[in-house]
Design a protein around this motif. Structure first.
Motif, mmCIF file in Angstrom:
data_model
loop_
_atom_site.group_PDB
_atom_site.id
_atom_site.type_symbol
_atom_site.label_atom_id
_atom_site.label_comp_id
_atom_site.label_asym_id
_atom_site.label_seq_id
_atom_site.Cartn_x
_atom_site.Cartn_y
_atom_site.Cartn_z
ATOM 1 N N THR A 169 0.836 -1.205 0.000
ATOM 2 C CA THR A 169 0.000 0.000 0.000
ATOM 3 C C THR A 169 0.872 1.257 0.000
ATOM 4 O O THR A 169 2.088 1.191 0.197
ATOM 5 N N SER A 170 0.231 2.409 -0.173
ATOM 6 C CA SER A 170 0.962 3.681 -0.135
ATOM 7 C C SER A 170 1.550 3.941 1.246
ATOM 8 O O SER A 170 2.478 4.727 1.396
ATOM 9 N N GLU A 171 1.002 3.257 2.277
ATOM 10 C CA GLU A 171 1.541 3.367 3.633
ATOM 11 C C GLU A 171 2.646 2.335 3.892
ATOM 12 O O GLU A 171 3.051 2.126 5.032
ATOM 13 N N ASN A 172 3.083 1.657 2.830
ATOM 14 C CA ASN A 172 4.143 0.656 2.887
ATOM 15 C C ASN A 172 3.754 -0.594 3.692
ATOM 16 O O ASN A 172 4.593 -1.195 4.356
ATOM 17 N N CYS A 173 2.487 -0.966 3.637
ATOM 18 C CA CYS A 173 1.999 -2.197 4.274
ATOM 19 C C CYS A 173 1.867 -3.295 3.230
ATOM 20 O O CYS A 173 1.317 -3.069 2.150
ATOM 21 N N GLN A 174 2.368 -4.476 3.544
ATOM 22 C CA GLN A 174 2.228 -5.634 2.665
ATOM 23 C C GLN A 174 0.807 -6.166 2.791
ATOM 24 O O GLN A 174 0.337 -6.428 3.887
#
Length: 106
Positions: free
Chosen positions: A83-88
């Motif tokens: 995601t854009s929040e750097n979550c896989q």
């Protein structure tokens, strides 16, 4: 996505889902042992069966290359993304592979 209640043929369609198909889907969903599962309809058994599975390292291109050119299939594909929040994250997509046939009469 659930296969609950589909092990016996449906009164409307007469089609069921093989236990192996349900188990393979759950392996993809819960254990992540498959990247994709391709299902086909076994007309003789009147049920949906597993035709092919793809390992966790396989890509969408591998999946697409496994689909037949001249026949219909059902499949699930486990898509990994960040995601854009750097979550896989992971999403499972259900795919109906439909091939149109053109018949020309002279």
């Amino acid at each position: 996505m659930s296969f609950r209640g589909l092990s016996r043929p449906n009164a409307t369609s007469g089609m069921g889902v093989a236990d192996h198909s349900k188990n393979t889907f759950m392996e993809l969903k819960q254990k992540k042992v498959h990247r994709y599962v391709i299902f086909k309809v076994d007309e003789k058994k009147r049920e949906v069966v597993v035709e092919k599975t793809g390992g966790p390292a396989e890509s969408y291109d591998d999946f697409a290359a496994s689909l037949p050119e001249n026949d219909c299939r059902y499949a699930v594909f486990d898509y990994d993304f960040v995601t854009s929040e750097n979550c896989q994250k992971s999403k499972i997509f259900f795919i109906a592979w439909l091939v149109s046939f053109s018949l020309f009469y002279m």
